[in-house]
Design a protein around this motif. Structure first.
Motif, PDB file in Angstrom:
ATOM      1  N   GLU A  94       0.842  -1.517  -0.203  1.00 52.94           N
ATOM      2  CA  GLU A  94      -0.016  -0.045  -0.018  1.00 52.94           C
ATOM      3  C   GLU A  94       0.897   1.412   0.020  1.00 52.94           C
ATOM      4  O   GLU A  94       0.780   2.140  -0.766  1.00 52.94           O
ATOM      5  N   TYR A  95       1.847   1.240   0.977  1.00 52.16           N
ATOM      6  CA  TYR A  95       2.543   2.575   0.950  1.00 52.16           C
ATOM      7  C   TYR A  95       4.166   2.650   0.462  1.00 52.16           C
ATOM      8  O   TYR A  95       4.427   3.706   0.448  1.00 52.16           O
ATOM      9  N   ARG A 104      -1.186   2.022  -3.473  1.00 50.96           N
ATOM     10  CA  ARG A 104      -2.337   2.619  -3.083  1.00 50.96           C
ATOM     11  C   ARG A 104      -3.532   2.160  -3.393  1.00 50.96           C
ATOM     12  O   ARG A 104      -4.642   2.714  -3.839  1.00 50.96           O
ATOM     13  N   GLY A 107      -6.030   3.154  -0.880  1.00 51.21           N
ATOM     14  CA  GLY A 107      -6.394   4.596  -0.868  1.00 51.21           C
ATOM     15  C   GLY A 107      -7.355   4.728  -2.170  1.00 51.21           C
ATOM     16  O   GLY A 107      -8.148   5.798  -2.072  1.00 51.21           O
ATOM     17  N   ARG A 108      -7.129   4.209  -3.161  1.00 52.11           N
ATOM     18  CA  ARG A 108      -7.741   4.554  -4.377  1.00 52.11           C
ATOM     19  C   ARG A 108      -9.342   4.108  -3.963  1.00 52.11           C
ATOM     20  O   ARG A 108     -10.063   4.672  -4.480  1.00 52.11           O
TER      21      ARG A 108
END
Length: 132
Positions: A94-95, A104, A107-108
């Motif tokens: 993710e990061y 992401r 996040g998306r």
């Protein structure tokens, strides 16, 4: 000078709130559950298309839990299960890291769901305030 005050409107508002608050609580839980399911589904889909070949089980590790904090506050915790197969790769994927860019995926998914979630909560509030 004396001021007269009619309690009729206050009593009508009290009756209205007694009817709508339980419904608003129920609807807020349903909206939170739906939002969490949407984010989980989109996160899994994003992860399937962007996860590296060495992490094929990672998308299956993504899930959510719904938690209640009293009668009025709902929270969804969404993400990879660190104890599941390849779930511990979640932070790295993710990061990103020094050597890998962030994916992401979560996040998306959150970016897509946020306006829908806020709109649904606004509708619940509007229904609760419309009492005349």
């Amino acid at each position: 000078m004396s001021v007269r005050f009619d309690m009729g409107d206050v009593r009508r508002l009290e009756r209205h709130l007694a009817r709508v608050v339980p419904r608003a609580r129920r609807d807020a839980r349903a909206v939170t559950m739906r939002g969490a399911m949407n984010i989980k589904r989109d996160w899994k889909s994003n992860a399937r298309s962007s996860a590296p070949k060495h992490a094929p089980a990672y998308p299956s590790s993504i899930g959510f839990d719904l938690a209640a904090y009293g009668p009025d506050i709902w929270m969804a915790i969404i993400g990879p299960d660190k104890g599941g197969p390849q779930g511990a790769l979640g932070n790295l994927l993710e990061y990103g890291s020094v050597h890998n860019p962030p994916h992401r995926d979560g996040g998306r998914a959150l970016d897509v769901e946020e306006p829908r979630f806020e709109a649904q909560l606004a509708l619940i509030a509007e229904r609760g305030l419309a009492w005349w």
